[in-house]
Design a protein around this motif. Sequence first.
Motif, short mmCIF file in Angstrom:
data_model
loop_
_atom_site.label_atom_id
_atom_site.label_comp_id
_atom_site.label_asym_id
_atom_site.label_seq_id
_atom_site.Cartn_x
_atom_site.Cartn_y
_atom_site.Cartn_z
N ASN A 145 0.82 -1.20 0.00
CA ASN A 145 0.00 0.00 0.00
C ASN A 145 0.86 1.26 0.00
OD1 ASN A 145 -2.75 0.98 0.02
ND2 ASN A 145 -2.35 1.73 2.09
N GLU A 146 1.94 1.24 0.79
CA GLU A 146 2.83 2.40 0.84
C GLU A 146 3.55 2.61 -0.50
OE1 GLU A 146 5.51 2.46 4.12
OE2 GLU A 146 3.90 2.57 5.63
N ALA A 147 3.97 1.51 -1.13
CA ALA A 147 4.63 1.61 -2.43
C ALA A 147 3.67 2.14 -3.49
CB ALA A 147 5.18 0.25 -2.84
N TYR A 148 2.42 1.68 -3.44
CA TYR A 148 1.40 2.14 -4.39
C TYR A 148 1.14 3.63 -4.20
CZ TYR A 148 -3.19 2.54 -6.67
OH TYR A 148 -4.25 2.92 -7.44
N ALA A 149 1.06 4.06 -2.94
CA ALA A 149 0.84 5.48 -2.65
C ALA A 149 1.99 6.32 -3.18
CB ALA A 149 0.69 5.69 -1.14
N ALA A 150 3.21 5.78 -3.07
CA ALA A 150 4.39 6.53 -3.52
C ALA A 150 4.37 6.73 -5.03
CB ALA A 150 5.66 5.80 -3.10
N VAL A 151 4.07 5.68 -5.79
CA VAL A 151 4.06 5.83 -7.25
C VAL A 151 2.82 6.59 -7.71
CG1 VAL A 151 5.50 3.79 -7.66
CG2 VAL A 151 3.00 3.56 -7.65
N SER A 152 1.74 6.52 -6.95
CA SER A 152 0.52 7.25 -7.30
C SER A 152 0.72 8.76 -7.20
CB SER A 152 -0.65 6.84 -6.40
OG SER A 152 -0.95 5.49 -6.54
N ASN A 153 1.51 9.17 -6.24
CA ASN A 153 1.75 10.61 -6.04
C ASN A 153 2.44 11.26 -7.22
OD1 ASN A 153 0.57 10.65 -3.52
ND2 ASN A 153 2.48 10.24 -2.43
N ASP A 154 3.12 10.45 -8.03
CA ASP A 154 3.87 10.99 -9.16
C ASP A 154 3.06 11.02 -10.46
OD1 ASP A 154 6.08 11.28 -7.53
OD2 ASP A 154 6.86 9.29 -7.99
N THR A 155 1.83 10.46 -10.42
CA THR A 155 1.03 10.40 -11.64
C THR A 155 0.25 11.70 -11.84
OG1 THR A 155 -0.42 8.98 -12.94
CG2 THR A 155 -1.08 9.44 -10.67
N LYS A 156 -0.37 11.82 -12.97
CA LYS A 156 -1.13 13.03 -13.29
C LYS A 156 -2.36 13.14 -12.39
CE LYS A 156 0.27 12.96 -18.16
NZ LYS A 156 -0.18 12.77 -19.56
N ALA A 157 -2.62 14.34 -11.93
CA ALA A 157 -3.71 14.57 -10.97
C ALA A 157 -5.08 14.25 -11.55
CB ALA A 157 -3.67 16.02 -10.49
N ASN A 158 -5.23 14.33 -12.88
CA ASN A 158 -6.54 14.11 -13.47
C ASN A 158 -6.80 12.64 -13.83
OD1 ASN A 158 -4.72 13.97 -15.55
ND2 ASN A 158 -5.93 15.16 -17.02
N VAL A 159 -5.89 11.76 -13.48
CA VAL A 159 -6.08 10.33 -13.74
C VAL A 159 -6.68 9.67 -12.50
CG1 VAL A 159 -4.96 8.14 -14.27
CG2 VAL A 159 -4.20 10.24 -15.41
N LYS A 160 -7.85 9.11 -12.63
CA LYS A 160 -8.54 8.47 -11.51
C LYS A 160 -7.92 7.10 -11.25
CE LYS A 160 -11.83 7.53 -8.51
NZ LYS A 160 -11.79 8.08 -7.15
N LEU A 161 -7.47 6.86 -10.02
CA LEU A 161 -6.88 5.59 -9.63
C LEU A 161 -7.75 4.92 -8.57
CD1 LEU A 161 -3.14 6.70 -9.28
CD2 LEU A 161 -4.17 5.46 -11.20
N ALA A 162 -7.67 3.60 -8.50
CA ALA A 162 -8.40 2.86 -7.48
C ALA A 162 -7.70 3.02 -6.13
CB ALA A 162 -8.47 1.38 -7.85
N ASP A 163 -8.49 3.18 -5.09
CA ASP A 163 -7.96 3.27 -3.73
C ASP A 163 -7.68 1.85 -3.24
OD1 ASP A 163 -7.41 3.52 -1.06
OD2 ASP A 163 -9.20 4.70 -0.57
N LEU A 164 -6.41 1.45 -3.25
CA LEU A 164 -6.06 0.08 -2.91
C LEU A 164 -5.80 -0.11 -1.42
CD1 LEU A 164 -3.92 -1.07 -5.98
CD2 LEU A 164 -6.39 -1.12 -5.61
N SER A 165 -6.32 0.79 -0.61
CA SER A 165 -6.33 0.55 0.83
C SER A 165 -7.65 -0.11 1.26
CB SER A 165 -6.14 1.87 1.60
OG SER A 165 -7.29 2.70 1.44
N LYS A 166 -8.61 -0.20 0.33
CA LYS A 166 -9.93 -0.77 0.62
C LYS A 166 -9.94 -2.26 0.27
CE LYS A 166 -11.77 3.34 1.46
NZ LYS A 166 -12.22 3.74 2.80
N PRO A 167 -10.49 -3.12 1.13
CA PRO A 167 -10.37 -4.57 0.94
C PRO A 167 -10.96 -5.11 -0.36
CG PRO A 167 -11.90 -4.05 2.74
CD PRO A 167 -11.18 -2.78 2.40
N ASN A 168 -12.14 -4.63 -0.75
CA ASN A 168 -12.74 -5.14 -1.99
C ASN A 168 -12.06 -4.56 -3.22
OD1 ASN A 168 -15.25 -6.85 -1.19
ND2 ASN A 168 -15.28 -5.08 0.16
#
Length: 408
Positions: A145-168
């Motif tokens: 989750n921490e690694a995903y958050a780190a790479v997500s912070n570098d992506t474009k702000a207008n790109v919608k990403l899934a929140d992978l802290s949620k179990p489903n």
Amino acid sequence: MKLKATGIIVEYNPLHNGHVYHAEQAKITTEADLVIAVMSGNFLQRGEPAFVDKWARAQMALSSNVDIVFELPYRFATAHAPLFAKGAVQLLQAAGCDAFCFGSEEGSIDAFTNSLTLLSETEEQYEAAVKQAVAAGISYPKALNEAYAAVSNDTKANVKLADLSKPNNILGFHYMKAAEDIRSNMKAVTIKRMGANYHDDAEEGKRIASATGIRKSFFETAALSKVTGFIPPITNNLLERWQTTGKSFGSWQTFYPQLRFIILRDGPERLRSIADVTEGIENLFFKAAQKSDTFEDFMSTVKSKRYTWTRIQRMLVHILNGFTYEMREQMEMPSYLRLLGMSQKGRSYLHEQKKNFSLPVVSKVAAIKDPSLQMDCTASDIYAIGTANNKGHIEIGKDYSSPPIIGK
């Protein structure tokens, strides 16, 4: 003209109103003729015994918009999310599904697609961040989750990403990754979870609660009347039937005496051969079993920052069922479609299409010899002993004596 099938991946622990909605919407959204469910057997992905056995839960499914129920083998049903998803998606693909549909907190398939693309493009950075976090003593899921958050912070702000802290969302992401890895032609669809979140308690007056909340509410009172508002009538009837036979509902509290006996009998040396048992934790298990009279005391003794509650429970499920590293190596890929039940429409689909399936359909366990199928039978027997509650006949060998359930 081929019947169009949509696949879902379920545990139904137990089946509740939210599950009925999911199966119904999966069929409507994909314009399918029938719904095929791949369902976990008697032990589940979070390392827990099922509330009731796989036959009772298959009956629930067939009375609630599902047309075919295949069992997800123990090897995959009790694995971490990527392997759980891999086994389940491969079975849906083998069964000729045109689409698969999962419930998620996100509710948008584009968010998952974007996340898959992101991690593909940043694979080296992502893997390096995971290794660094694990080396620092962080649990593997938290490191991901921490690694995903780190790479997500570098992506474009207008790109919608899934929140992978949620179990489903996590499971949904892995379903899509598994489908991508096998180059599946199934269309991926997601339905937004309605009402309660995965870990929420059951709230009186509402129609939808999580299976976790329903089980918690029941175990606090031992009264099915407390959960009837969250479950369809067929689930209520089957749970009442289970209770009237004198069986215990599955939980670690129920199975702890068996588990404790096995740990004390086998000792650390034998425990070391059990799948997922690693880094000397078998010694801690042995010491905890010596002094812990309840499962809660046992878990409070062995829990640490390095190992999540779920990871420890998976180890314990494997200890309970005698599932070793050596056995696991024989079960790398699903090798059959174990049929637990079917509706009349499901029966027609199987009659028309099973010759095109990439895996054989098994309706009689005695008809084939397979180490994975044998493991499922062993797990059923262990489950039957644990829930028998020292009352009446214990249903050993039920896999051999139970034909597929035929629904309407």
